[in-house]
Design a protein around this motif. Structure first.
Motif, PDB file in Angstrom:
ATOM      1  N   CYS A  97      -7.163  -6.740  -3.153  1.00  0.00           N
ATOM      2  CA  CYS A  97      -5.698  -6.999  -1.750  1.00  0.00           C
ATOM      3  C   CYS A  97      -7.450  -7.164  -0.668  1.00  0.00           C
ATOM      4  O   CYS A  97      -8.584  -7.101  -0.809  1.00  0.00           O
ATOM      5  N   ALA A 141      -8.443  -0.042   5.633  1.00  0.00           N
ATOM      6  CA  ALA A 141      -7.630   0.910   5.354  1.00  0.00           C
ATOM      7  C   ALA A 141      -7.458   2.383   6.500  1.00  0.00           C
ATOM      8  O   ALA A 141      -6.485   2.656   6.080  1.00  0.00           O
ATOM      9  N   ALA A 164       0.180  -5.307   2.618  1.00  0.00           N
ATOM     10  CA  ALA A 164      -1.593  -5.943   1.232  1.00  0.00           C
ATOM     11  C   ALA A 164      -1.171  -7.836   1.495  1.00  0.00           C
ATOM     12  O   ALA A 164      -0.112  -8.069   1.373  1.00  0.00           O
ATOM     13  N   LYS A 174      -5.571   1.832  -0.721  1.00  0.00           N
ATOM     14  CA  LYS A 174      -6.181   0.494  -0.038  1.00  0.00           C
ATOM     15  C   LYS A 174      -5.285   0.504  -2.296  1.00  0.00           C
ATOM     16  O   LYS A 174      -5.006   0.767  -2.827  1.00  0.00           O
ATOM     17  N   PRO A 191       1.161  -1.268  -0.056  1.00  0.00           N
ATOM     18  CA  PRO A 191       0.033   0.233  -0.399  1.00  0.00           C
ATOM     19  C   PRO A 191       0.841   1.306  -0.101  1.00  0.00           C
ATOM     20  O   PRO A 191       1.761   1.354   0.473  1.00  0.00           O
ATOM     21  N   TYR A 210      -4.620  -6.584   5.354  1.00  0.00           N
ATOM     22  CA  TYR A 210      -4.115  -5.664   5.266  1.00  0.00           C
ATOM     23  C   TYR A 210      -3.481  -5.576   6.606  1.00  0.00           C
ATOM     24  O   TYR A 210      -4.199  -6.244   7.832  1.00  0.00           O
TER      25      TYR A 210
END
Length: 123
Positions: free
Chosen positions: A26, A50, A69, A22, A4, A29
């Protein structure tokens, strides 16, 4: 996946807001944190959002944050870390409503002394 981009820290008393861009495709995270200068990162968040608000216990420490990610193909590399150092220009957050401050420039003998213009600072 690609890591990211755009990791941003918002530092407030008792908490640190962490946001990042973002990544397409994905599923999750992973947010990592370590004390600046120490060895290993620790995962402090794993999820789909995010953003995360961290409440570190040691308020005088400087922390490094990085995010990766995750998708079906595995985990990306961590992004470039950001830290909570108050002297870091990336952490500059002006106060709302604060007037713009200017330092008036001075003329020297090497300036065009014939065609001097006045210094104008609108309020």
């Amino acid at each position: 996946p690609h890591y990211p981009d755009g990791l941003k820290l918002t530092i407030e008393p008792g908490k640190i807001g962490v946001t990042w861009g973002k990544v397409l495709g994905c599923t999750d995270y992973k947010l990592f944190r370590k004390i600046k200068g120490s060895g290993k990162y620790q995962v402090i968040y794993k999820g789909k959002e995010a953003q995360f608000t961290d409440h570190p216990t040691a308020s005088k420490e400087i922390y490094d944050y990085a995010v990766a990610a995750v998708n079906g193909n595995g985990e990306s590399a961590m992004c470039i870390a950001s830290d909570t150092d108050p002297d870091n220009w990336l952490n500059f957050n002006p106060k709302p409503g604060e007037k713009f401050r200017r330092v008036p420039s001075t003329w020297s003998e090497t300036d065009n002394s014939v065609n001097r213009a006045g210094i104008y600072y609108p309020e």
